[in-house]
Write a protein that holds these residues in place. Structure first.
Motif, short mmCIF file in Angstrom:
data_model
loop_
_atom_site.label_atom_id
_atom_site.label_comp_id
_atom_site.label_asym_id
_atom_site.label_seq_id
_atom_site.Cartn_x
_atom_site.Cartn_y
_atom_site.Cartn_z
N VAL A 16 0.87 -1.17 0.00
CA VAL A 16 0.00 0.00 0.00
C VAL A 16 0.92 1.23 0.00
O VAL A 16 1.76 1.37 0.89
N PRO A 17 0.78 2.10 -0.99
CA PRO A 17 1.65 3.28 -1.05
C PRO A 17 1.60 4.09 0.23
O PRO A 17 0.55 4.18 0.88
N SER A 18 2.73 4.67 0.61
CA SER A 18 2.80 5.41 1.87
C SER A 18 1.78 6.54 1.93
O SER A 18 1.22 6.82 3.00
N GLU A 19 1.50 7.17 0.80
CA GLU A 19 0.51 8.26 0.78
C GLU A 19 -0.88 7.74 1.17
O GLU A 19 -1.61 8.39 1.90
N VAL A 20 -1.22 6.54 0.70
CA VAL A 20 -2.51 5.93 1.02
C VAL A 20 -2.53 5.53 2.49
O VAL A 20 -3.52 5.75 3.20
N ARG A 21 -1.43 4.95 2.98
CA ARG A 21 -1.35 4.58 4.40
C ARG A 21 -1.54 5.81 5.28
O ARG A 21 -2.23 5.76 6.30
N ASP A 22 -0.96 6.93 4.87
CA ASP A 22 -1.10 8.16 5.65
C ASP A 22 -2.54 8.67 5.62
O ASP A 22 -3.09 9.05 6.65
N ASN A 25 -4.61 6.46 7.67
CA ASN A 25 -4.05 6.29 9.01
C ASN A 25 -3.82 4.81 9.32
O ASN A 25 -4.17 4.32 10.40
N LEU A 26 -3.25 4.09 8.37
CA LEU A 26 -3.00 2.66 8.53
C LEU A 26 -1.67 2.42 9.24
O LEU A 26 -0.68 3.10 8.96
N LYS A 27 -1.69 1.47 10.12
CA LYS A 27 -0.50 1.05 10.86
C LYS A 27 -0.27 -0.44 10.61
O LYS A 27 -1.20 -1.16 10.24
N PRO A 28 0.95 -0.94 10.82
CA PRO A 28 1.19 -2.38 10.65
C PRO A 28 0.21 -3.21 11.46
O PRO A 28 -0.07 -2.89 12.62
N GLY A 29 -0.36 -4.22 10.84
CA GLY A 29 -1.31 -5.10 11.50
C GLY A 29 -2.76 -4.68 11.33
O GLY A 29 -3.67 -5.44 11.65
N ASP A 30 -3.00 -3.44 10.85
CA ASP A 30 -4.37 -3.00 10.62
C ASP A 30 -5.01 -3.82 9.52
O ASP A 30 -4.34 -4.28 8.59
N ASN A 47 -11.27 0.09 10.65
CA ASN A 47 -10.83 0.50 11.98
C ASN A 47 -11.97 0.77 12.93
O ASN A 47 -11.75 1.25 14.02
N ARG A 48 -13.18 0.48 12.54
CA ARG A 48 -14.32 0.67 13.44
C ARG A 48 -15.01 -0.65 13.66
O ARG A 48 -15.23 -1.42 12.74
N ARG A 49 -15.35 -0.92 14.89
CA ARG A 49 -16.15 -2.09 15.23
C ARG A 49 -17.49 -1.57 15.71
O ARG A 49 -17.62 -0.44 16.16
N LEU A 50 -18.49 -2.41 15.62
CA LEU A 50 -19.81 -2.00 16.06
C LEU A 50 -19.77 -1.55 17.52
O LEU A 50 -20.43 -0.59 17.89
N SER A 51 -18.94 -2.20 18.33
CA SER A 51 -18.84 -1.81 19.75
C SER A 51 -18.28 -0.40 19.90
O SER A 51 -18.50 0.25 20.92
N ASP A 52 -17.55 0.10 18.88
CA ASP A 52 -17.04 1.47 18.94
C ASP A 52 -18.17 2.50 18.92
O ASP A 52 -17.96 3.66 19.28
#
Length: 86
Positions: A16-22, A25-30, A47-52
């Motif tokens: 995933v290109p760094s611009e897209v990760r930024d 807001n993707l981090k390793p393991g996401d 990055n959202r769960r229903l419990s969020d």
């Protein structure tokens, strides 16, 4: 619209290109989700769960979720439930 390119490896992997990760807001393991519609693919950060969403609607000032965010959280929860991921 901004376009980013990547290369598919022989194992079906890509970076995933760094611009897209930024932007996402993707981090390793996401987890990321690919949505395929009419021959086009959209990648979304998962990055959202229903419990969020718990308590988000009791105080309208805290309810910052868009309709798409809410729909995505519900679809994710249903998919995980059906796949036995919980």
């Amino acid at each position: 619209m901004t376009v980013f390119y990547g290369t598919l490896t022989s194992k079906g992997q890509t970076t995933v290109p760094s611009e897209v990760r930024d932007i996402l807001n993707l981090k390793p393991g996401d987890k990321i989700r690919y949505v395929v519609r009419n021959g086009e693919v959209a990648m979304k950060a998962k990055n959202r769960r229903l419990s969020d969403l718990s308590g988000r609607f009791a105080d309208p000032a805290r309810s910052v979720l868009s309709d798409d965010d809410l729909r995505d959280a519900i679809v994710d929860a249903a998919t995980e439930h059906l796949a036995g991921e919980r």
